[in-house]
Motif scaffolding. Structure first.
Motif, mmCIF file in Angstrom:
data_model
loop_
_atom_site.group_PDB
_atom_site.id
_atom_site.type_symbol
_atom_site.label_atom_id
_atom_site.label_comp_id
_atom_site.label_asym_id
_atom_site.label_seq_id
_atom_site.Cartn_x
_atom_site.Cartn_y
_atom_site.Cartn_z
ATOM 1 N N HIS A 91 0.906 -1.441 -0.176
ATOM 2 C CA HIS A 91 0.188 -0.003 0.064
ATOM 3 C C HIS A 91 0.883 1.143 0.090
ATOM 4 N N TRP A 92 2.042 1.152 -0.385
ATOM 5 C CA TRP A 92 3.066 2.303 -0.414
ATOM 6 C C TRP A 92 2.721 3.604 -0.999
ATOM 7 N N PRO A 93 2.235 3.441 -2.100
ATOM 8 C CA PRO A 93 1.694 4.623 -3.054
ATOM 9 C C PRO A 93 0.494 5.385 -2.152
ATOM 10 N N GLU A 94 -0.465 4.693 -1.709
ATOM 11 C CA GLU A 94 -1.644 5.151 -0.763
ATOM 12 C C GLU A 94 -1.060 5.720 0.165
ATOM 13 N N LEU A 95 -0.020 5.114 1.076
ATOM 14 C CA LEU A 95 0.604 5.696 2.287
ATOM 15 C C LEU A 95 1.366 6.881 2.142
ATOM 16 N N ARG A 96 1.923 7.140 0.959
ATOM 17 C CA ARG A 96 2.744 8.454 0.780
ATOM 18 C C ARG A 96 1.495 9.738 0.292
ATOM 19 N N ARG A 97 0.484 9.087 -0.154
ATOM 20 C CA ARG A 97 -0.346 10.025 -0.816
ATOM 21 C C ARG A 97 -0.623 11.513 0.003
ATOM 22 N N TYR A 98 -0.726 11.309 1.358
ATOM 23 C CA TYR A 98 -1.122 12.431 2.269
ATOM 24 C C TYR A 98 -0.023 13.534 1.962
ATOM 25 N N THR A 99 1.211 13.168 1.535
ATOM 26 C CA THR A 99 2.024 14.182 1.522
ATOM 27 C C THR A 99 2.009 14.915 0.083
ATOM 28 N N GLU A 100 0.980 14.555 -0.792
ATOM 29 C CA GLU A 100 0.899 15.331 -2.069
ATOM 30 C C GLU A 100 -0.208 16.120 -2.015
ATOM 31 N N ASN A 101 -0.985 16.452 -0.871
ATOM 32 C CA ASN A 101 -1.982 17.394 -0.762
ATOM 33 C C ASN A 101 -2.154 17.790 0.655
ATOM 34 N N GLY A 102 -2.284 19.136 1.053
ATOM 35 C CA GLY A 102 -2.255 19.625 2.247
ATOM 36 C C GLY A 102 -3.864 19.213 3.033
ATOM 37 N N VAL A 103 -4.488 19.079 2.228
ATOM 38 C CA VAL A 103 -5.929 18.931 2.768
ATOM 39 C C VAL A 103 -6.138 17.526 3.306
ATOM 40 N N LEU A 104 -5.318 16.267 2.948
ATOM 41 C CA LEU A 104 -5.442 15.074 3.303
ATOM 42 C C LEU A 104 -4.871 14.872 4.597
ATOM 43 N N GLU A 105 -5.378 14.022 5.294
ATOM 44 C CA GLU A 105 -4.860 13.357 6.747
ATOM 45 C C GLU A 105 -3.759 12.373 6.672
ATOM 46 N N ILE A 106 -3.349 11.984 7.581
ATOM 47 C CA ILE A 106 -2.286 10.951 7.537
ATOM 48 C C ILE A 106 -3.009 9.698 7.983
ATOM 49 N N ASP A 107 -4.079 9.768 8.467
ATOM 50 C CA ASP A 107 -5.004 8.439 8.924
ATOM 51 C C ASP A 107 -6.535 8.934 8.668
ATOM 52 N N ASN A 108 -7.279 7.726 8.703
ATOM 53 C CA ASN A 108 -8.579 8.055 8.867
ATOM 54 C C ASN A 108 -9.152 7.821 10.141
ATOM 55 N N ASN A 109 -8.579 8.229 11.063
ATOM 56 C CA ASN A 109 -9.211 7.689 12.497
ATOM 57 C C ASN A 109 -10.546 8.685 12.719
ATOM 58 N N THR A 110 -10.490 9.938 12.538
ATOM 59 C CA THR A 110 -11.685 10.640 12.520
ATOM 60 C C THR A 110 -12.932 10.126 11.617
ATOM 61 N N SER A 111 -12.611 9.565 10.545
ATOM 62 C CA SER A 111 -13.720 8.971 9.907
ATOM 63 C C SER A 111 -14.240 7.546 10.556
ATOM 64 N N GLU A 112 -13.253 6.863 11.072
ATOM 65 C CA GLU A 112 -13.837 5.718 11.721
ATOM 66 C C GLU A 112 -14.379 5.814 13.087
ATOM 67 N N ARG A 113 -13.879 6.812 13.752
ATOM 68 C CA ARG A 113 -14.686 7.254 15.110
ATOM 69 C C ARG A 113 -16.221 7.624 14.855
ATOM 70 N N THR A 114 -16.387 8.412 13.728
ATOM 71 C CA THR A 114 -17.676 8.680 13.273
ATOM 72 C C THR A 114 -18.422 7.764 12.863
ATOM 73 N N LEU A 115 -17.832 6.893 12.144
ATOM 74 C CA LEU A 115 -18.650 5.575 11.764
ATOM 75 C C LEU A 115 -18.838 4.502 12.719
ATOM 76 N N ARG A 116 -18.237 4.669 13.827
ATOM 77 C CA ARG A 116 -18.315 3.731 15.003
ATOM 78 C C ARG A 116 -19.558 3.826 15.563
ATOM 79 N N LEU A 117 -20.349 4.924 15.622
ATOM 80 C CA LEU A 117 -21.674 4.971 16.059
ATOM 81 C C LEU A 117 -22.592 4.188 15.218
ATOM 82 N N CYS A 118 -22.544 4.186 13.690
ATOM 83 C CA CYS A 118 -23.457 3.322 12.964
ATOM 84 C C CYS A 118 -23.191 2.034 13.216
#
Length: 221
Positions: A91-118
């Motif tokens: 998954h290396w290309p995907e793991l590096r992708r956050y460095t190509e755009n300042g809007v992106l995050e290093i992980d998706n923890n926020t999304s997972e915390r949000t979806l946990r309620l569902c």
């Protein structure tokens, strides 16, 4: 465009730390440096985040990639450490992708915390009596979720919605949660915001202490 999650990749090496302690901890140390950088630039603009990542994070990722490719030939493929190395490199290309755009995050923890309620409530929502009941429940859940997102006291917001929507001349745009709370700041759950800010500050302090200890260890060695 897929964006990798470093929390997932890190977890693989954390689970392998007992089998290959030296190698796994080396990787965890580099990942910690990536997160330290993110912690420093969390409140910066997207352009500043991008520039910092290109200058500081990319060299660390280059070092990590070289190390992992070297390890791939030495690690047992079926071992926990071998699986961790394989996961990261696959998954290396995907793991590096956050460095190509300042809007992106290093992980998706926020999304997972949000979806946990569902995920937690999924079984409770399987049987709602009818399709119409399901649609009504979805609307109610969406309203309450938006109230939570903007830190609004739910009862006050729902009461305002019901009162306004009973009129034929309701201004729907003014009832959107972000617009409504701007006009009614007295209904902000300030203690929730303060709790979240205090937790975030505590995490930043712990990371700052860890960085300082790492610097002292480097100077003393």
């Amino acid at each position: 465009i897929p964006v990798g999650c470093w929390a997932h990749a890190r977890r693989e090496f954390f689970d392998a730390r007992l089998n290959q302690p030296r190698e796994a901890h080396y990787v965890l140390g580099l990942v910690a440096q990536l997160y330290d950088i993110e912690d420093e630039i969390r409140l910066a603009s997207s352009d500043e985040r991008l520039a910092t990542r290109q200058k500081r994070s990319v060299p660390i990722l280059d070092r990590l990639e070289a190390f992992l490719r070297e390890q791939r030939g030495n690690a047992l493929p079926k071992s926990q450490y071998g699986k961790a190395v394989g996961y990261a490199l696959n998954h290396w290309p995907e793991l590096r992708r956050y460095t190509e755009n300042g809007v992106l995050e290093i992980d998706n923890n926020t999304s997972e915390r949000t979806l946990r309620l569902c995920a937690i409530g999924r079984k409770n929502w399987m049987f709602l009596g009818s399709d119409r009941g399901g649609e009504t429940a979805a609307i109610c859940f969406s309203i309450l979720a938006n109230a939570k997102r903007y830190g609004i006291e739910p009862f006050a917001y729902v009461r305002a919605l019901l009162t306004a929507l009973s009129s034929d001349k309701a201004d729907l745009e003014s009832l959107l949660p972000d617009i409504w709370i701007a006009a009614h700041p007295e209904h902000v759950l300030t203690y929730r915001r303060d709790e979240a800010e205090a937790a975030a500050n505590a995490r930043r302090r712990r990371r700052a202490i860890r960085r300082e200890k790492a610097r002292e260890s480097t100077l003393n060695s």
